[in-house]
Design a protein around this motif. Structure first.
Motif, PDB file in Angstrom:
ATOM      1  N   VAL A 193      10.328 -15.169  -6.066  1.00  6.38           N
ATOM      2  CA  VAL A 193       9.724 -16.120  -6.765  1.00  6.38           C
ATOM      3  C   VAL A 193       8.735 -16.780  -6.043  1.00  6.38           C
ATOM      4  N   VAL A 194       7.544 -17.006  -6.277  1.00  8.91           N
ATOM      5  CA  VAL A 194       6.494 -17.651  -5.915  1.00  8.91           C
ATOM      6  C   VAL A 194       6.029 -18.820  -6.813  1.00  8.91           C
ATOM      7  N   LYS A 195       5.678 -20.090  -6.447  1.00  6.22           N
ATOM      8  CA  LYS A 195       5.268 -20.972  -7.744  1.00  6.22           C
ATOM      9  C   LYS A 195       4.010 -21.805  -7.314  1.00  6.22           C
ATOM     10  N   SER A 196       2.963 -22.091  -8.322  1.00 14.07           N
ATOM     11  CA  SER A 196       2.152 -23.051  -8.184  1.00 14.07           C
ATOM     12  C   SER A 196       2.687 -24.334  -8.926  1.00 14.07           C
ATOM     13  N   ILE A 204       7.784 -11.261  -7.934  1.00 17.58           N
ATOM     14  CA  ILE A 204       7.453 -10.187  -7.170  1.00 17.58           C
ATOM     15  C   ILE A 204       8.489  -9.201  -7.115  1.00 17.58           C
ATOM     16  N   GLY A 205       8.244  -8.285  -7.665  1.00 20.94           N
ATOM     17  CA  GLY A 205       9.575  -7.173  -7.385  1.00 20.94           C
ATOM     18  C   GLY A 205       8.908  -5.874  -8.050  1.00 20.94           C
ATOM     19  N   PRO A 206       9.709  -4.601  -7.483  1.00 22.71           N
ATOM     20  CA  PRO A 206       9.308  -3.327  -7.787  1.00 22.71           C
ATOM     21  C   PRO A 206       9.405  -3.019  -9.206  1.00 22.71           C
ATOM     22  N   ASP A 207      10.055  -3.683 -10.125  1.00 23.46           N
ATOM     23  CA  ASP A 207      10.018  -3.405 -11.509  1.00 23.46           C
ATOM     24  C   ASP A 207       9.250  -4.298 -12.376  1.00 23.46           C
ATOM     25  N   ILE A 209      -1.349  -9.098  -6.649  1.00 21.78           N
ATOM     26  CA  ILE A 209      -2.353  -9.288  -5.894  1.00 21.78           C
ATOM     27  C   ILE A 209      -2.454 -10.493  -5.116  1.00 21.78           C
ATOM     28  N   ILE A 210      -2.366 -10.564  -3.903  1.00 24.45           N
ATOM     29  CA  ILE A 210      -2.577 -11.678  -3.057  1.00 24.45           C
ATOM     30  C   ILE A 210      -4.139 -11.605  -2.673  1.00 24.45           C
ATOM     31  N   GLY A 211      -4.913 -12.558  -3.240  1.00 21.34           N
ATOM     32  CA  GLY A 211      -6.293 -12.326  -2.869  1.00 21.34           C
ATOM     33  C   GLY A 211      -6.467 -12.787  -1.399  1.00 21.34           C
ATOM     34  N   GLU A 212      -7.210 -11.796  -0.613  1.00 28.12           N
ATOM     35  CA  GLU A 212      -7.551 -12.255   0.768  1.00 28.12           C
ATOM     36  C   GLU A 212      -8.809 -12.758   1.369  1.00 28.12           C
ATOM     37  N   ARG A 213      -9.606 -12.990   0.272  1.00 27.28           N
ATOM     38  CA  ARG A 213     -10.991 -13.455   0.833  1.00 27.28           C
ATOM     39  C   ARG A 213     -11.288 -14.592   1.506  1.00 27.28           C
ATOM     40  N   CYS A 266       3.659  -5.944  -3.965  1.00 22.23           N
ATOM     41  CA  CYS A 266       2.544  -6.671  -3.837  1.00 22.23           C
ATOM     42  C   CYS A 266       1.938  -6.486  -2.591  1.00 22.23           C
ATOM     43  N   ALA A 267       0.552  -6.884  -2.396  1.00 26.77           N
ATOM     44  CA  ALA A 267      -0.303  -6.704  -0.958  1.00 26.77           C
ATOM     45  C   ALA A 267      -1.304  -7.668  -0.902  1.00 26.77           C
ATOM     46  N   ILE A 268      -1.743  -7.948   0.131  1.00 28.22           N
ATOM     47  CA  ILE A 268      -2.657  -8.951   0.369  1.00 28.22           C
ATOM     48  C   ILE A 268      -4.043  -8.229   0.476  1.00 28.22           C
ATOM     49  N   THR A 269      -4.843  -8.349  -0.518  1.00 25.99           N
ATOM     50  CA  THR A 269      -6.055  -7.479  -0.838  1.00 25.99           C
ATOM     51  C   THR A 269      -7.121  -8.067  -1.533  1.00 25.99           C
ATOM     52  N   ASN A 270      -8.344  -7.325  -1.749  1.00 25.05           N
ATOM     53  CA  ASN A 270      -9.172  -8.028  -2.236  1.00 25.05           C
ATOM     54  C   ASN A 270      -9.670  -7.495  -3.974  1.00 25.05           C
ATOM     55  N   PRO A 271      -9.249  -8.168  -4.928  1.00 29.92           N
ATOM     56  CA  PRO A 271      -9.439  -7.979  -5.994  1.00 29.92           C
ATOM     57  C   PRO A 271     -10.907  -7.864  -6.591  1.00 29.92           C
ATOM     58  N   LEU A 272     -11.684  -8.053  -6.037  1.00 28.22           N
ATOM     59  CA  LEU A 272     -13.043  -8.162  -6.110  1.00 28.22           C
ATOM     60  C   LEU A 272     -13.766  -6.822  -5.906  1.00 28.22           C
TER      61      LEU A 272
END
Lengths: 308, 308
Positions: free
Chosen positions: A6-9, A16-19, A24-28, A249-255
């Motif tokens: 669990v992460v929070k703003s 975050i979990g396999p089910d 997406i963790i935005g990497e830009r 989850c992954a650190i990647t570019n959703p754009l």
């Protein structure tokens, strides 16, 4: 067994979990390799950071990675303040959890001071010195931490060694009071052009980490295609295969359209997109964007005949 | 544990297994839903069959499925002869193993009489009558057989039921002297638009069939995208995820660029493409094809400036 991280703003909770749907963790927001952005951030201009934050969240990022690595000679003095300001700017315009990304421990600490909610600390390695410096901070702030599976001996090409390093980090974290669900293991992705079966290695570690360590996993996916032609396609298929292997989850570019399409397709095929809503929406958006483009580019008559 | 299924043409041996490059069984020679082809085959014109055979093998098919389902009122009289002729024509122009595809047992028998090497019989189900009719033929000719996991009660939406049906078929085959490596289990792919998590179901069955039954798997992948927008993309990501799950072959269309790209990318990521040779080759072919197209479409000056 479903492990949930669990992460929070301030107001949003991301699980975050396999089910669950892939996160997406935005990497830009990362000045490494983006000279213009680095120069702007150093000069106190965070307008690009602001725009990148908004664009990534609009595209589907649920968490934003914030890196303040400026390549300066004195990072321990400069980067903590830049990290603070970057996170403040991001939190000003979007309401998503933050992943504080730095190899400079004081910058991680500075980030933790300003990040609201429950952020991610990106990252710790299996190096003794790093673990001793980072784990107390993670424990103090109740954060999630990304554990990268290398140590003093470097990055092993042997996936069994990388798994062993991950195991050691997870156990050390536990000794600091950090529960397993708050550790995201990064199995380290090797370039497929240099290491035959680099993808398969990662799929196997992802499964072992889940089953044997009880942890979720994360990675930066794009390294897999280093040096290969058509990197975008390789990255997109790799992400879909990671999702099949249970990476949540992954650190990647959703754009990047291919990455987003791969994630939406894989989520649907895994059963994490009820009524295929997100897939259908993405295809509609794509059709609308293509229609929009052609409306500018083509004369009216051709447009009509196309639609007839 | 690596299970290897061997099929043969007169001079070529194709080994199907999870530690091998993915094997494409070309699906195009199938008059179902191709009215023109059906009419031609019925009239004794096999020119399209011949062309489809050559094109699919050139594109990367290592086995060719041959279906003679013409939708006639008397299939038991008509289809055996059509099957024979279609297989003869295919074997005349390409040297790859044949998958004899029919729901009409006499057509399967006719196919076995003319197919050279060690072909695939496509297919048997868990229906008692089918097993009793098909298994003796498969055993007599020493063929490989595709076992589709439905029975008298129909196709279950419950993957556990489909696995149980597959188990029963495999055990019955063994009683006829057909070894497990000669049974390719088709877990049956449901449309993701109708069955949430249809993809995940298949990935799980693929793993169970390999680990618990000791059999390889196969499927027709395109059913997964039935009714969805952008089916080609869904099918391509699904195939890459099937490969990650360990499915070693599929009945699919190698002439579909997205499918072929997905297979080549996934093979590379699984470590089944030494030096990334096939991936790099595919990208070169793509670039050459695009270059060729633009050479026709664009004036010379623009072409030059593009390449500058």
């Amino acid at each position: 067994m479903s492990i949930e991280t669990v992460v929070k703003s301030p107001t949003k909770t991301v699980v975050i979990g396999p089910d669950r749907p892939f996160v997406i963790i935005g990497e830009r927001i990362n000045p490494t390799g983006r000279k213009k952005l680095a120069a702007e951030m150093l000069a106190g201009d965070f307008s690009r950071v602001r725009n990148d934050a908004i664009a990534q969240v609009q595209a589907g990022a649920q968490i934003l990675d914030v890196n303040a690595g400026l390549g300066v000679a004195n990072p321990h003095e400069i980067e903590p303040e830049v990290m603070k300001e970057a996170i403040r700017v991001v939190q000003d315009v979007v309401d998503v959890p933050i992943s504080i990304d730095s190899s400079v421990v004081p910058a991680l600490k500075a980030g933790l001071e300003v990040a609201q909610g429950k952020p991610i600390v990106n990252s710790v390695t299996g190096e003794e010195e790093r673990m001793e410096a980072v784990f107390p901070l993670v424990a103090e702030y109740g954060a999630v931490v990304i554990a990268i599976s290398n140590d003093e001996s470097g990055i092993s090409y042997d996936p069994d060694v990388r798994f062993a390093v991950a195991k050691r980090i997870v156990e050390r974290a536990e000794a600091y009071g950090i529960p397993r669900e708050d550790v995201l293991v990064d199995p380290l992705v090797m370039p497929a052009g240099a290491v035959q079966g680099a993808g398969k290695q990662v799929f196997d570690i992802v499964r072992r980490v889940r089953e044997e360590l009880g942890c979720n996993t994360v990675c930066g996916a794009s390294n897999v295609s280093f040096g290969l032609p058509n990197r975008k396609a390789v990255n997109a298929y790799f992400v879909s295969m990671l999702i099949a292997a249970g990476m949540p989850c992954a650190i990647t570019n959703p754009l990047e359209p291919a990455i987003l399409e791969a994630i939406r397709a894989a989520d649907m095929l895994m059963g994490h997109d009820e009524n295929c809503t997100n897939w259908i929406l993405l295809q509609r958006q794509k059709a609308a964007a293509e229609g929009g483009e052609s409306a500018e580019a083509r004369p009216a008559r051709r447009r009509r005949s196309r639609r007839a």
